[in-house]
Design a protein around this motif. Structure first.
Motif: not given
Length: 155
Positions: A10-11, A15-17, A130-134
């Motif tokens: 999904s990430e 990213l591709n979008s 990465s920041a959003f995931r954290a």
């Protein structure tokens, strides 16, 4: 540091979008290079300073050319002042040659400039993901198997 290979499906889709929305096109950059003396391709790649320099050189050469044409049209051929109008032609030729060489060099550099822009954009997006995931993992409650988060209630 998170890399593109560490992203979930999904990430990667996200990213591709975002890359499809924001990445720079080499074909479009080359089309803009056709108006290279104006520096349009430089503005497109967010190289504003060099785009302004190209645009200013073009405008200066353009204005000096018309001043030369008007001065040469006013003067008679036998007049000794003709040499003064020819002095205006020297900077026009120098600016024109400088811009022409610059555009030829840009034609060779353009694929690398677009590739660098897109690579920096991709890295920036991966860092944002990465920041959003954290922050999402930090906010996720820890389950203790009873459906409770294991934390006392704030009353």
């Amino acid at each position: 540091m998170l890399t593109k290979g560490d992203l979930t499906t999904s990430e990667l889709l996200l990213l591709n979008s975002e890359m499809n929305k924001r990445e720079k096109s080499l074909g479009l950059a080359y089309l803009m290079l056709l108006a290279g003396h104006l520096g349009v391709h430089r503005f497109y790649l967010k190289r504003i300073a060099s785009g302004v320099v190209q645009l200013c050189l073009f405008i200066l050469a353009f204005v000096l050319y018309f001043v030369f044409a008007i001065a040469a049209g006013i003067e008679s051929v036998d007049s000794p002042e003709t040499a003064y109008s020819l002095l205006l032609l020297i900077p026009v030729i120098l600016f024109g040659l400088a811009l022409t060489v610059w555009v030829i060099v840009d034609a060779c550099l353009l694929p690398g400039l677009v590739r660098d822009w897109n690579a920096k954009l991709e890295q920036s997006l991966v860092e944002q993901i990465s920041a959003f995931r954290a922050t999402a993992e930090f906010a996720k409650p820890e389950a203790d198997g009873t459906g409770n988060s294991g934390r006392p209630l704030d009353l």
